[in-house]
Motif scaffolding. Structure first.
Motif, PDB file in Angstrom:
ATOM      1  N   ILE A 137       7.685  24.669   6.608  1.00 51.77           N
ATOM      2  CA  ILE A 137       8.685  23.959   7.412  1.00 51.77           C
ATOM      3  C   ILE A 137       8.222  23.878   8.856  1.00 51.77           C
ATOM      4  O   ILE A 137       8.333  22.826   9.504  1.00 51.77           O
ATOM      5  N   ALA A 138       7.679  24.983   9.371  1.00 52.98           N
ATOM      6  CA  ALA A 138       7.175  24.996  10.743  1.00 52.98           C
ATOM      7  C   ALA A 138       5.995  24.045  10.903  1.00 52.98           C
ATOM      8  O   ALA A 138       5.935  23.273  11.871  1.00 52.98           O
ATOM      9  N   ARG A 139       5.069  24.075   9.958  1.00 52.46           N
ATOM     10  CA  ARG A 139       3.852  23.251  10.036  1.00 52.46           C
ATOM     11  C   ARG A 139       4.193  21.765   9.987  1.00 52.46           C
ATOM     12  O   ARG A 139       3.513  20.934  10.597  1.00 52.46           O
ATOM     13  N   ILE A 148      14.837  28.294  10.671  1.00 54.77           N
ATOM     14  CA  ILE A 148      13.929  29.375  10.289  1.00 54.77           C
ATOM     15  C   ILE A 148      13.871  30.420  11.411  1.00 54.77           C
ATOM     16  O   ILE A 148      12.903  31.184  11.501  1.00 54.77           O
ATOM     17  N   SER A 149      14.914  30.483  12.228  1.00 57.22           N
ATOM     18  CA  SER A 149      14.949  31.436  13.343  1.00 57.22           C
ATOM     19  C   SER A 149      14.743  32.882  12.897  1.00 57.22           C
ATOM     20  O   SER A 149      14.026  33.644  13.568  1.00 57.22           O
ATOM     21  N   PRO A 150      15.348  33.324  11.774  1.00 60.25           N
ATOM     22  CA  PRO A 150      15.115  34.711  11.342  1.00 60.25           C
ATOM     23  C   PRO A 150      13.642  34.998  11.049  1.00 60.25           C
ATOM     24  O   PRO A 150      13.148  36.096  11.317  1.00 60.25           O
ATOM     25  N   GLN A 151      12.931  34.000  10.517  1.00 57.04           N
ATOM     26  CA  GLN A 151      11.519  34.206  10.199  1.00 57.04           C
ATOM     27  C   GLN A 151      10.650  34.145  11.468  1.00 57.04           C
ATOM     28  O   GLN A 151       9.590  34.776  11.513  1.00 57.04           O
ATOM     29  N   THR A 199       5.959  26.831  16.243  1.00 56.13           N
ATOM     30  CA  THR A 199       7.321  26.891  16.799  1.00 56.13           C
ATOM     31  C   THR A 199       7.287  27.499  18.194  1.00 56.13           C
ATOM     32  O   THR A 199       8.266  28.064  18.660  1.00 56.13           O
ATOM     33  N   ALA A 200       6.151  27.387  18.861  1.00 55.42           N
ATOM     34  CA  ALA A 200       5.942  28.104  20.123  1.00 55.42           C
ATOM     35  C   ALA A 200       6.994  27.789  21.175  1.00 55.42           C
ATOM     36  O   ALA A 200       7.371  28.653  21.972  1.00 55.42           O
ATOM     37  N   GLU A 201       7.502  26.553  21.168  1.00 55.90           N
ATOM     38  CA  GLU A 201       8.487  26.178  22.183  1.00 55.90           C
ATOM     39  C   GLU A 201       9.781  26.978  22.058  1.00 55.90           C
ATOM     40  O   GLU A 201      10.583  27.035  22.998  1.00 55.90           O
ATOM     41  N   LYS A 202       9.972  27.633  20.912  1.00 54.82           N
ATOM     42  CA  LYS A 202      11.218  28.383  20.688  1.00 54.82           C
ATOM     43  C   LYS A 202      11.110  29.867  21.067  1.00 54.82           C
ATOM     44  O   LYS A 202      12.137  30.534  21.207  1.00 54.82           O
ATOM     45  N   ASN A 208       6.854  37.757  25.304  1.00 57.84           N
ATOM     46  CA  ASN A 208       6.424  37.596  23.915  1.00 57.84           C
ATOM     47  C   ASN A 208       4.935  37.289  23.828  1.00 57.84           C
ATOM     48  O   ASN A 208       4.232  37.810  22.952  1.00 57.84           O
ATOM     49  N   VAL A 209       4.453  36.434  24.708  1.00 57.22           N
ATOM     50  CA  VAL A 209       3.028  36.091  24.714  1.00 57.22           C
ATOM     51  C   VAL A 209       2.199  37.324  25.059  1.00 57.22           C
ATOM     52  O   VAL A 209       1.151  37.580  24.449  1.00 57.22           O
TER      53      VAL A 209
END
Length: 364
Positions: A137-139, A148-151, A199-202, A208-209
């Motif tokens: 889904i992300a790809r 897919i926030s939990p993942q 999903t980096a923008e999220k 985190n980085v």
């Protein structure tokens, strides 16, 4: 250099590459242009094959995680949806319906290849059909449509765990044939990285980085031979998760081995790995990544064409674990050049090298 690369690709490349350059790099594409280019992409032979294999519920083929006795290289849901995402087909009925199938198909459905069992990605590290599903889904860039926030959070937690323990041995225990993960532990794999890369923008806040950079600094250690690339099973009787899936000490930005070569003495790079890591914002933090980005950029000619040596088998062959070719074939030299140059453009773009001064010595 950037302008010459873009001009070359807009003149010579496959419509999927042209679409992505206009949308992802230039941010200039109109809806009409996007629809026109997508129609051309859908007219390609391989997309026609994928369309023919789509089931009534939208699922592609009769398999999920790559090839199986019931599914071939592209007529399986994972590879087909990732390929269509890379071909910039978001919003087309073909990919929309395939994504709908991810919503309507129960995770216990036998199509997932788990014989009706649900393997929770929150209980078993680096495992679970839903983890793979969310990476797809992300790809395909449907994470704004399907939650897919939990993942995403699980992926961050898995990398954070690397920074909190000495090694993978602390999250696993010895068994008769090797090692097995402790239940409810966290440890990163290819799919966690794939979710984060797309999903980096999220999630890409500074802290985190920095955490992710620290995790990769640990994972790239090469001084403990007994731990490097330790295979770990997910449950008793499960085959050990190997280096193509699991991330562990000895991780190489360049390739799966601990060097850049494949036995012929040629210095290569892994374009997919480099792209994913720079998408995560790690270019300023990892010397090994900067070396790879520089290696790619140094092989761009004055004409804007990249000729960097890469692992061709991993680039041209699509599977759950690799794939990057967007041109229909490489029978003409220019098609190969377009594919490699496009990946080099993405790498330079997401590394932000054109945002720095011409002298980048301060990063080295």
């Amino acid at each position: 250099m950037k302008d010459k690369m873009i001009d070359f690709l807009l003149d010579k490349a496959n419509p999927s590459i042209q679409l992505r350059v206009k949308k992802e790099i230039l941010h200039t594409i109109t809806e009409a242009e996007e629809r026109t280019l997508q129609e051309r992409i859908l007219g390609e032979k391989l997309l026609g094959f994928i369309s023919e294999k789509q089931q009534d519920n939208g699922w592609i083929g009769l398999g999920f995680h790559g090839s199986s006795k019931n599914a071939g290289q592209y007529d399986n849901q994972e590879v087909a949806t990732k390929y269509m995402g890379e071909k910039a087909l978001k919003g087309t009925p073909l990919l929309d319906r395939a994504m709908d199938a991810y919503v309507t198909t129960e995770l216990t459905d036998w199509i997932y290849g788990t014989k009706g069992q649900y393997w929770s990605e929150f209980e078993i590290p680096a495992q679970g059909q839903n983890l793979i599903r969310c990476a797809c889904i992300a790809r395909a860039h449907y994470d704004d449509v399907i939650n897919i926030s939990p993942q995403i959070e699980l992926s961050l937690e898995s990398f954070k765990r690397v920074t909190r323990v000495d090694s993978i041995w602390e999250v696993s225990r010895p068994v008769k044939k090797g090692r097995i993960f402790n239940k409810n532990e966290r440890w990163p794999c290819r799919y966690h990285l794939e979710i984060l890369a797309f999903t980096a923008e999220k999630w890409k806040m500074k802290e985190n980085v920095a955490m992710l950079a620290q995790a990769f600094q640990r994972l790239m250690r090469t001084d403990r031979e007994e731990i490097i690339k330790t295979p770990v099973s997910c449950w008793v009787g499960n085959h050990a998760v190997g280096p193509c899936w699991l991330l562990n000490e000895g991780y190489s930005v360049s390739g799966d081995g601990l060097n850049h070569h494949t036995g012929d003495g040629v210095r290569r790079t892994n374009l997919e790995k480099v792209e994913w890591l720079v998408r995560c914002g790690l270019y300023p933090y990892l010397p090994e990544l900067r070396e790879e980005v520089d290696f790619v950029v140094d092989h761009i000619s004055q004409d804007g064409i990249c000729a960097v040596e890469h692992y061709e088998g991993e680039f041209r062959s699509w599977s759950p674990y690799f794939g990057g070719q967007l041109e229909t074939d490489w029978r003409a030299k220019v098609r190969r050049q377009c594919d490699i140059t496009f990946r080099a453009l993405l790498i330079a773009h997401y590394a932000g090298i054109w945002d720095y001064t011409a002298d980048r010595q301060d990063l080295h």
